[in-house]
Enzyme design. Structure first.
Site, PDB file in Angstrom:
ATOM      1  N   ASP A  71       1.423   4.934  36.593  1.00  0.00           N
ATOM      2  CA  ASP A  71       2.203   6.145  36.872  1.00  0.00           C
ATOM      3  C   ASP A  71       1.570   7.041  37.918  1.00  0.00           C
ATOM      4  O   ASP A  71       2.268   7.758  38.633  1.00  0.00           O
ATOM      5  CB  ASP A  71       2.426   6.950  35.584  1.00  0.00           C
ATOM      6  CG  ASP A  71       1.150   7.634  35.115  1.00  0.00           C
ATOM      7  OD1 ASP A  71       0.164   6.929  34.827  1.00  0.00           O
ATOM      8  OD2 ASP A  71       1.141   8.877  35.050  1.00  0.00           O
ATOM      9  N   ASP A  96      -4.363   6.693  37.616  1.00  0.00           N
ATOM     10  CA  ASP A  96      -5.070   5.925  36.596  1.00  0.00           C
ATOM     11  C   ASP A  96      -4.359   4.593  36.365  1.00  0.00           C
ATOM     12  O   ASP A  96      -3.490   4.210  37.143  1.00  0.00           O
ATOM     13  CB  ASP A  96      -5.185   6.730  35.294  1.00  0.00           C
ATOM     14  CG  ASP A  96      -3.819   7.263  34.838  1.00  0.00           C
ATOM     15  OD1 ASP A  96      -2.793   6.720  35.285  1.00  0.00           O
ATOM     16  OD2 ASP A  96      -3.783   8.214  34.040  1.00  0.00           O
ATOM     17  N   TYR A 145       1.733  12.271  27.975  1.00  0.00           N
ATOM     18  CA  TYR A 145       3.181  12.380  28.170  1.00  0.00           C
ATOM     19  C   TYR A 145       3.879  12.678  26.851  1.00  0.00           C
ATOM     20  O   TYR A 145       4.695  11.910  26.370  1.00  0.00           O
ATOM     21  CB  TYR A 145       3.736  11.104  28.821  1.00  0.00           C
ATOM     22  CG  TYR A 145       3.343  10.973  30.275  1.00  0.00           C
ATOM     23  CD1 TYR A 145       3.993  11.735  31.247  1.00  0.00           C
ATOM     24  CD2 TYR A 145       2.321  10.130  30.681  1.00  0.00           C
ATOM     25  CE1 TYR A 145       3.625  11.647  32.583  1.00  0.00           C
ATOM     26  CE2 TYR A 145       1.957  10.025  32.013  1.00  0.00           C
ATOM     27  CZ  TYR A 145       2.614  10.790  32.954  1.00  0.00           C
ATOM     28  OH  TYR A 145       2.253  10.700  34.276  1.00  0.00           O
ATOM     29  N   GLU A 190      -3.549  14.804  42.718  1.00  0.00           N
ATOM     30  CA  GLU A 190      -3.045  13.574  42.107  1.00  0.00           C
ATOM     31  C   GLU A 190      -1.560  13.429  42.424  1.00  0.00           C
ATOM     32  O   GLU A 190      -0.817  14.409  42.473  1.00  0.00           O
ATOM     33  CB  GLU A 190      -3.264  13.563  40.596  1.00  0.00           C
ATOM     34  CG  GLU A 190      -2.966  12.204  39.979  1.00  0.00           C
ATOM     35  CD  GLU A 190      -3.501  12.043  38.570  1.00  0.00           C
ATOM     36  OE1 GLU A 190      -3.729  10.890  38.157  1.00  0.00           O
ATOM     37  OE2 GLU A 190      -3.695  13.057  37.866  1.00  0.00           O
TER      38      GLU A 190
END
Length: 511
Positions: A79, A82, A231, A480
């Site tokens: 996603d 990572d 999440y 990120e």
């Protein structure tokens, strides 16, 4: 030709040249941005990479995913920076890529990028087919965030846990099942003409997943505790079930059951109750409300029309809040001094890209149906809505106080220390020697030098509320990037490219 005519012609040519020159120096290359945005998804691929992989600093990874559980879970997307494969954001990414193609297929094709868009979608849906192992089982996650974040490694060297987690009848996850159903239903529309067998397969999975999610209700983070820190499903599962039902209504050629679901559950599921100012991988209400609004003109009876009008009222609240056209200040989305929509500190650009997409789609809907947006401060025409969407995209591409493109690889100045494991370590293709878990932190994470690999097409978290941005690898709130940041921009770039080309044609014709 007399001298006066020659002078007039020369004068016209000079004006045309100067106008086109000004246009080319101030306008952004949306075609280049579109190409790069689709390239980004190749950087995020997990699994065995195909022969036509264009991002050459990546190699195969996660080839044993699912092995411990006796299921093939190879493939899908990481996603962000990572290496966990999180199902909920992956589903939303594929839904938004599919919606981009549904709305702007011709424009993407004209730019020569349709094949890449279809490949980006299919990389996700191929994985979902594997993950939906039986009617009431969906594998939700591979890897876990806690162990993954202890290490700074290339995906090709991964030594972290690849534990897989699933939802089933005893461990429900209606939000995850609903979003995955929405992704597969939307993708089935995309592939309907070009790959009808695959389209039918996706629709079958989508219908099963929707039925599973609706029958065994519960939040997926209640069944899978490890996801809560990363999440968590804050909005619950009701928005995802409405979202899935709307996409299934479109994918099944308007099967009445799904629209009735959206109408009958409108109140108790919050579809016409929640006035929301964000649209994201977690909160789908604004997307639901916009989709439902566009069905109002074809309402079959009074009650249906009445409920769809209520959906439209909430959609208009969202759109007006983005445009700063609601009465109360607190009912509008904040903006930075430079004009960027600002929802929250962490990865704000995700909300900008989703808002820009909904504004763009709705402006086209209004234009095609000869309507205007009704806001508390007055009516807004479709051109004004699209113009504001364009301003957000232009900010992303460099028209901002930092003169920085937040789409990596686009323009002459963009983030060069993106918080991303694979991009920040020397490519596996160049140096196959194993780089260990903490070795990556010691030798690569803290380096001040630019990343050795450019994460082209990634939309980073972006600037703070004062338009400031610090390009540092450890500043993950800003540096990120995530797949669901970039996905909504695919359609918008294609639409703005068409807009620019039409303007150039009109400009030339006027002279």
């Amino acid at each position: 030709m007399d001298e006066q005519s020659k002078l007039s012609l020369h004068h016209c040519c000079l004006i045309l040249f100067s106008v086109l020159t000004i246009s080319s120096t101030t306008a952004f290359d949306y075609g280049d941005a579109l190409m790069k945005s689709l390239l980004y998804f190749e950087s995020q691929r997990s699994g065995r990479l195909p022969y036509n992989q264009r991002v050459t600093w990546r190699d195969h990874s996660g080839l044993t995913d699912g092995l411990e559980q006796g299921v093939d879970l190879v493939g899908g997307y990481y996603d962000a920076g990572d290496h966990v494969k999180f199902g909920l954001p992956m589903g939303f990414t594929v839904t938004m890529l599919s919606w981009s193609v549904i709305e702007y297929r011709d424009q993407i094709a004209d730019a020569g990028e349709l094949e890449h868009a279809l490949e980006a979608i299919k990389w996700g849906t191929d994985y979902f087919i594997k993950a939906h192992a039986s009617p009431n089982v969906l594998w939700a996650e591979v890897g876990d965030g806690d162990t993954d974040h202890y290490c700074w490694q290339r995906p090709e060297d991964m030594t972290t846990s690849r534990q897989a987690y699933k939802i089933d009848e005893k461990n429900p996850g209606s939000d995850l099942a609903g979003e995955t159903a929405a992704a597969m239903a939307a993708a089935s529309i995309v592939f309907k003409k070009t790959n009808p067998h695959y389209s039918h397969l996706l629709l079958h999975h989508a219908q099963e997943l929707f039925e599973f999610g609706d029958k065994y209700r519960g939040k997926y983070d209640g069944s899978i505790g490890v996801v809560k820190s990363y999440y968590a499903s804050v909005s619950g599962f009701m928005d995802e079930l409405l979202w899935a039902a709307l996409w299934l209504y479109e994918a099944t050629d308007k099967e009445d059951y799904y629209l009735k679901y959206v109408i009958n559950k409108a109140h108790c599921f919050g579809g016409i109750g929640w006035a929301i100012s964000e649209f994201s991988w977690d909160v789908k209400y604004a997307g639901v409300q916009v989709l439902a609004s566009m069905l109002l003109e074809k309402a079959k009876h009074g009650h249906e029309g009445l409920v769809l009008k209520q959906y439209r009222s909430k959609a208009e609240y969202y759109l007006c809040s983005c445009l700063n056209k609601n009465n109360a200040t607190g009912d509008n989305v904040e903006r930075t001094p430079g004009g960027l929509l600002y929802i929250r500190q962490w990865n704000n650009m995700q909300y900008v890209s989703t808002a820009t997409f909904l504004l763009t789609v709705y402006s086209d809907f209004l234009r095609n149906s000869s309507q205007h947006l009704r806001c508390p401060t007055g009516t807004i025409d479709p051109e004004e809505i699209l113009s504001f969407a364009k301003s957000q995209v232009d900010y992303i591409l460099g028209s901002n106080p930092m003169n920085m493109s937040y789409l990596v690889g686009y323009g002459s100045k963009y983030p060069i220390r993106v918080h991303h494991r694979g991009a920040s370590i020397v490519s596996y293709r160049e140096k196959k020697g194993f780089i260990g878990c903490t070795q990556g932190y010691d030798n690569w994470y803290s380096r001040v030098e630019p990343n050795p690999n450019v994460l082209v097409g990634a939309l980073v978290g972006g600037p703070d509320c004062r338009d400031n941005f610090m390009d540092q690898r450890d500043n993950y709130m800003q540096t990120e990037a995530c797949t669901y940041n970039t996905a909504p921009l695919v359609g918008v770039f294609a639409r703005l490219l068409q807009l620019e080309e039409n303007l150039e044609v009109e400009l030339v014709a006027s002279y």
